[in-house]
Structures are given as C-alpha cells and as structure tokens.
Design an enzyme around this catalytic site. Structure first.
Site, PDB file in Angstrom:
ATOM      1  N   ASP A 169       0.844  -1.194   0.000  1.00  0.00           N
ATOM      2  CA  ASP A 169       0.000   0.000   0.000  1.00  0.00           C
ATOM      3  C   ASP A 169       0.885   1.251   0.000  1.00  0.00           C
ATOM      4  OD1 ASP A 169      -2.418   1.613   0.523  1.00  0.00           O
ATOM      5  OD2 ASP A 169      -1.552   1.854   2.511  1.00  0.00           O
ATOM      6  N   GLY A 194      -5.472   2.522  -3.344  1.00  0.00           N
ATOM      7  CA  GLY A 194      -6.817   2.984  -3.652  1.00  0.00           C
ATOM      8  C   GLY A 194      -6.807   4.078  -4.691  1.00  0.00           C
ATOM      9  N   LYS A 221      -8.658  -5.454  -2.315  1.00  0.00           N
ATOM     10  CA  LYS A 221      -7.237  -5.708  -2.584  1.00  0.00           C
ATOM     11  C   LYS A 221      -6.882  -7.185  -2.409  1.00  0.00           C
ATOM     12  CE  LYS A 221      -5.332  -1.143  -1.442  1.00  0.00           C
ATOM     13  NZ  LYS A 221      -4.317  -0.429  -0.619  1.00  0.00           N
TER      14      LYS A 221
END
Length: 268
Positions: free
Chosen positions: A8, A43, A195
C-alpha cells in the site's frame, strides 16, 4: 519463500509527508534483485500512482499495479488491463441518497478514470491534489444506468464517517464492497472487488502460490489483502482491527516499516 509483495502507499510506503524513505527504497531494490515481484496496491487511480512507480523503477512490461483498491490491475508499461470490475450507474443514485441522508459530500470515478462530483468540496480537493488530477462537476441525477463507474466515495470528517459506517443500511454491505481507504474516504466498489481479491487474481496470473506472497498495509482497504497473503503485515500505525488480523506488525510509516518487513521476511 516470498515471490510477490503487494505494498500500500498512503500510511504504508509513504511517510506522513508523502515521501519514501531511503531505507524503503533500498529494501525494495534488494528484494527485486532477488527476483521478488514488487507491486504497488493502492486505492488511488493510475495517474496518482505513476510517479511512485517511476521512483521505484517499476515501469517495465513485467511490472504490474493494483489501482482503485483492486478494481483494476494493469500492466504498467503496456496499460493492458488484466483484471477489472465496475459498478452500474444505478449504484450512483443509491449511494447519493445515502450521502443526502447523512448530509455529506460524494464523488465518483467513471470507468474512464474521470473524477466527478456534484459540487466542489474540501475532501474531493484532497483527492485531486494527491493524485494530480482534476474533478468535473456533474449533476448526478443525469447519470444513466448504463454508465459504468470504478468506485463511489462518501466524504466526511473522521468522526462523521465513523458514525456513518456504523449506522448506514446494512444491506449496502451485502450489495457492495465497502472499504475505509482513509479517515475521510468511505468507498463503495463492485462486490467482487477488494485488494485481497486483486492479490489472488494477480498471483494466479503470475502463477505464484498465495503462500509465497506478502502484503503490507495499514487501513481498512488493506485488510483482505493482509488476510489473503501468505504473510500479512500491518504497519504499527494501522487501524487496530488490521493489526489484529496481521501475521506481523512492523514499524510505522515514519520509521521505514516496509523495509523492516522486507528485511525480516526476505532479506534475512
């Protein structure tokens, strides 16, 4: 043996100033030199990830990126989409009613990655700034059911979104993949998107067993990725329930937690 790492960005690879530490860069470079596939899982839209991919050197035809919390997986160089799931226009009307009921703002990403909002607001301004994109004003009542969207996002302060997440209609959690990507963003995606599902799809595409994967994240949108990976790593600054689900809790994002995890599980 770890062969694939998904990482991330915000709150994980980035420190609070949105920088990547030298320690993180070095650890990622060393892992790649051993043949480990490193994939950014964010995201953010593709445009918001490209500068980071360039900094990491992940720009070849053998590099991939997970965008929009798993709604799209793309080949970085060719742009080939190897996985994609969208929402229909009817979803906009349903989520817009939720926004109206709670008196909060909303925006959405069309399938062509255009960011639209019914009115300018401070939260959409955050998205445009960090992703280096612009937003377009659109009357959501004019959206057709045949229109396609990548994600729809409710926008509010942390305390307000905390309340909304706990009090919005329960059936929304059955109809959509609902993820808290940050303190101010509550995202609605196709039910088959998160994810974790993206990690599974990419691992299958690359013919890598899930047992040989590692995922590193901090927020609610990272939870399923951490749960599905062979080794799930949460940042010290992660949401409490994300840390509870992880196999390992690394250092926080201001102290090169990504490097710490890579050093422990790959470069040891």
């Amino acid at each position: 043996m770890i062969k694939l790492i998904t990482i991330d960005l915000d709150g994980t690879l980035f420190d609070d100033e949105k920088n990547i530490s030298d320690e993180n860069l070095l650890a990622i470079d060393k892992a790649r030199s051993l043949g480990v596939k490193v994939v950014v899982a964010s995201g953010r839209p593709l445009n918001g990830v490209l500068p980071t991919l360039a900094k990491l050197g992940l720009t070849s035809s053998s590099d991939y990126v997970i965008c929009y919390n798993g709604a799209k997986i793309l080949n970085v160089k060719t742009g080939e989409v190897i996985f994609s799931r969208v929402l229909e226009g009817s979803s906009i009307k349903e989520i817009t009613n939720v926004a109206k009921n709670f008196n909060i703002d909303i925006h959405a990403f069309r399938d062509d990655e255009t960011l639209i909002t019914p009115k300018h607001n401070e939260f959409t301004d955050v998205a445009t700034r960090i992703n280096e994109i612009r937003d377009y004003l659109v009357d959501f009542s004019t959206i057709k059911e045949s229109d396609c969207f990548i994600k729809i996002v409710l926008l509010a302060s942390k305390s307000h979104l905390d309340y909304i997440e706990s009090n919005m209609p329960a059936d929304l959690f059955k109809k959509y993949s609902v993820v808290r990507s940050s303190k101010i963003f509550l995202e609605f995606l196709n039910k088959d998107v998160d994810k974790g599902k993206a990690l599974i799809a990419l691992a299958e595409y690359l013919n890598i067993p899930l047992a040989d994967t590692m995922a590193i994240g901090d927020a609610g949108n990272d939870l399923n990725m951490i749960l599905k990976a062979g080794v799930g790593v949460a940042m010290e600054n992660a949401f409490s329930y994300v840390k509870d689900a992880a196999d390992y809790i690394t250092l926080d994002n201001n102290h090169s937690g990504v490097a710490n995890a890579i050093n422990k599980f790959i470069l040891k």
